[in-house]
Design a protein around this motif. Sequence first.
Motif, mmCIF file in Angstrom:
data_model
loop_
_atom_site.group_PDB
_atom_site.id
_atom_site.type_symbol
_atom_site.label_atom_id
_atom_site.label_comp_id
_atom_site.label_asym_id
_atom_site.label_seq_id
_atom_site.Cartn_x
_atom_site.Cartn_y
_atom_site.Cartn_z
ATOM 1 N N MET A 55 1.029 -1.164 0.045
ATOM 2 C CA MET A 55 0.070 0.011 0.036
ATOM 3 C C MET A 55 0.883 1.220 -0.058
ATOM 4 O O MET A 55 2.254 1.062 0.319
ATOM 5 N N PRO A 56 0.356 2.400 -0.480
ATOM 6 C CA PRO A 56 1.236 3.650 -0.514
ATOM 7 C C PRO A 56 1.807 3.796 0.945
ATOM 8 O O PRO A 56 1.527 3.482 2.008
ATOM 9 N N GLY A 57 2.998 4.504 0.833
ATOM 10 C CA GLY A 57 4.126 4.521 1.990
ATOM 11 C C GLY A 57 3.446 5.177 3.348
ATOM 12 O O GLY A 57 3.585 4.277 4.527
ATOM 13 N N LEU A 58 2.631 6.079 3.250
ATOM 14 C CA LEU A 58 2.056 6.732 4.378
ATOM 15 C C LEU A 58 0.982 5.795 4.744
ATOM 16 O O LEU A 58 1.239 5.888 6.274
ATOM 17 N N PHE A 59 0.242 5.338 4.038
ATOM 18 C CA PHE A 59 -0.855 4.436 4.700
ATOM 19 C C PHE A 59 -0.257 3.067 5.313
ATOM 20 O O PHE A 59 -0.807 2.552 6.281
ATOM 21 N N TRP A 60 0.908 2.403 4.962
ATOM 22 C CA TRP A 60 1.920 1.532 5.199
ATOM 23 C C TRP A 60 2.099 1.799 6.659
ATOM 24 O O TRP A 60 2.104 1.180 7.835
ATOM 25 N N HIS A 61 2.829 3.164 7.093
ATOM 26 C CA HIS A 61 3.365 3.673 8.235
ATOM 27 C C HIS A 61 2.247 3.718 9.144
ATOM 28 O O HIS A 61 2.263 3.048 10.454
ATOM 29 N N GLN A 62 0.997 4.221 8.858
ATOM 30 C CA GLN A 62 0.004 4.373 9.753
ATOM 31 C C GLN A 62 -0.723 2.748 10.157
ATOM 32 O O GLN A 62 -0.794 2.529 11.153
ATOM 33 N N MET A 161 -12.343 -0.664 11.783
ATOM 34 C CA MET A 161 -11.630 0.600 11.433
ATOM 35 C C MET A 161 -10.480 0.021 10.739
ATOM 36 O O MET A 161 -10.089 0.615 9.676
ATOM 37 N N GLN A 162 -10.073 -1.045 11.116
ATOM 38 C CA GLN A 162 -8.988 -1.733 10.119
ATOM 39 C C GLN A 162 -9.585 -2.095 8.977
ATOM 40 O O GLN A 162 -8.991 -2.010 7.686
ATOM 41 N N ILE A 163 -10.621 -2.982 9.029
ATOM 42 C CA ILE A 163 -11.399 -3.227 7.684
ATOM 43 C C ILE A 163 -11.583 -1.976 6.750
ATOM 44 O O ILE A 163 -11.362 -2.229 5.479
ATOM 45 N N GLY A 164 -12.078 -0.982 7.041
ATOM 46 C CA GLY A 164 -12.392 0.168 6.234
ATOM 47 C C GLY A 164 -10.796 0.684 5.697
ATOM 48 O O GLY A 164 -10.931 1.325 4.707
ATOM 49 N N PHE A 165 -10.004 0.768 6.584
ATOM 50 C CA PHE A 165 -8.640 1.245 6.293
ATOM 51 C C PHE A 165 -8.005 0.369 5.160
ATOM 52 O O PHE A 165 -7.685 0.858 4.144
ATOM 53 N N VAL A 166 -7.829 -0.957 5.103
ATOM 54 C CA VAL A 166 -7.171 -1.712 4.263
ATOM 55 C C VAL A 166 -7.997 -1.853 2.907
ATOM 56 O O VAL A 166 -7.493 -2.015 2.123
ATOM 57 N N THR A 167 -9.271 -1.898 3.114
ATOM 58 C CA THR A 167 -10.041 -1.894 2.116
ATOM 59 C C THR A 167 -10.422 -0.861 1.140
ATOM 60 O O THR A 167 -10.425 -0.599 -0.007
ATOM 61 N N ARG A 168 -10.382 0.357 1.746
ATOM 62 C CA ARG A 168 -10.460 1.555 1.041
ATOM 63 C C ARG A 168 -9.181 2.554 1.134
ATOM 64 O O ARG A 168 -9.192 3.612 0.397
ATOM 65 N N VAL A 169 -8.279 2.233 1.788
ATOM 66 C CA VAL A 169 -6.948 3.004 2.195
ATOM 67 C C VAL A 169 -7.484 4.359 2.296
ATOM 68 O O VAL A 169 -7.051 5.170 1.503
ATOM 69 N N ASP A 170 -8.001 4.669 3.368
ATOM 70 C CA ASP A 170 -8.566 5.914 3.763
ATOM 71 C C ASP A 170 -8.321 6.298 5.050
ATOM 72 O O ASP A 170 -8.466 5.732 6.081
ATOM 73 N N MET A 171 -7.741 7.555 5.139
ATOM 74 C CA MET A 171 -7.099 8.047 6.525
ATOM 75 C C MET A 171 -8.040 8.240 7.422
ATOM 76 O O MET A 171 -7.537 8.084 8.699
ATOM 77 N N THR A 172 -9.490 8.363 6.945
ATOM 78 C CA THR A 172 -10.376 8.375 7.894
ATOM 79 C C THR A 172 -10.553 7.353 8.888
ATOM 80 O O THR A 172 -10.900 7.708 10.100
ATOM 81 N N TYR A 173 -10.367 6.200 8.509
ATOM 82 C CA TYR A 173 -10.484 4.941 9.380
ATOM 83 C C TYR A 173 -8.966 4.701 10.132
ATOM 84 O O TYR A 173 -9.231 4.180 11.436
ATOM 85 N N SER A 174 -8.042 5.200 9.864
ATOM 86 C CA SER A 174 -6.744 5.108 10.689
ATOM 87 C C SER A 174 -6.998 6.293 11.829
ATOM 88 O O SER A 174 -6.749 5.904 13.007
ATOM 89 N N HIS A 175 -7.760 7.342 11.664
ATOM 90 C CA HIS A 175 -7.981 8.532 12.530
ATOM 91 C C HIS A 175 -8.946 7.712 13.559
ATOM 92 O O HIS A 175 -9.109 7.905 14.819
ATOM 93 N N GLY A 176 -10.089 7.130 13.066
ATOM 94 C CA GLY A 176 -10.956 6.263 13.848
ATOM 95 C C GLY A 176 -10.281 5.197 14.774
ATOM 96 O O GLY A 176 -10.832 5.262 15.967
#
Length: 394
Positions: A55-62, A161-176
């Motif tokens: 996944m993109p670097g920033l999202f991998w880090h999160q 939140m993990q489901i939303g993050f890995v399936t949508r790659v959306d920072m909203t879910y990492s914040h959640g």
Amino acid sequence: MQATSTPQKAGPASFNQLFGYPFRIFFLSMTVLAIVAIPLWVLQVTGAVSMPLAMPGLFWHQHEMLFGFLTAAIAGFLLTAVCVWTQTERTHGFRLMLLWGVWLAGRLLLAFGADLPEWLVQGVNLAFLPLVMLDAGWRVWQAKQKRQLMLLVVLGLLWLMQIGFVTRVDMTYSHGALIAAMALISIVGGRITPAFTTGWLRQRGLNADAVKNIPALDMASLFSMILLMASLVTGWQAITGILAIIAGSLVLVRLANWKGWLVRKEPLLWVLHLSILWVPVSLYLLAGTIFSGWPSNAWSHAAGTGAIGCLILGVIARVTLGHTGRPLVLPKGMVVAFIALQLAAVVRVLTAFDIIPWHPGIGSSSLLWVFAFGMFLVRYTKILASPRPDGRAG
């Protein structure tokens, strides 16, 4: 989780001993991840290296900080504590090795799985938390301990939140997920911090009755955090800001009732109080992001490095000593490690506000983080890999 001093010496360290209890392998593994992942992220974001990330670097880090580092800490603590709470046989041996293998496979697939099918990378990473919840949930169900159910509910929210993050790659879910993690801190920190503080004061003939725990305030704090997470994910900005202020204030009042200044001479206790103080700080920063346009990475790093990272280091330093039958005396250098990690959080937040320039800020906060967890690795690896001195399982 208290330890008693013993004249006996522990047996030799071994790899197999790491699978004798969940905290051993997971605390060691999350420490290695903490030391490796942050420098890799800095090298990746500065262009010094290019990894085949899934996944993109920033999202991998999160993802790795929230669903690699944090979930390993959760597994190590929860699967150890729940055995004590429910008086059931621990998960160990081959079964524990399989569970750890799922966690490790998730880390490797995300780091090197750029060319692998998404369903494989996502499926393996999403499998770990449910396995942890099943293990803990079965024990809670057998023991009929309804008190533990809310902990499992919040873990379920973290998994959503993990489901939303890995399936949508959306920072909203990492914040959640950060809010869900702070809700876990509200539960676990709310149990151990006042209890340990009261015990320490009582043992020394000090005023243990000064520490107050108000159940209604505990519940209000937890539910305000859950509502905050739901509001943040659904995008209700104004409501999110108001809830962040309310939740932060409730946590602050709760923390004040625990009288952390009374245990300022005991590092294993002041680190818990100081780390939980980052929860209201991060929530007020979140409110500032919404109402005043403050940088969002200020509150997220106050939560991630300050609240989550610092509390994890404080908890694992204590739990490891207690569950390996050793006196609750910090090994040399660990107080410096606690201070270094608190400084890492301060530097990272100041960097988010451009008070410290980006390159020196990122570099110094990363070095402080690596030093803190590196010190734990140096001082605790042998303890984690060695039998208890008293010969008991643990």
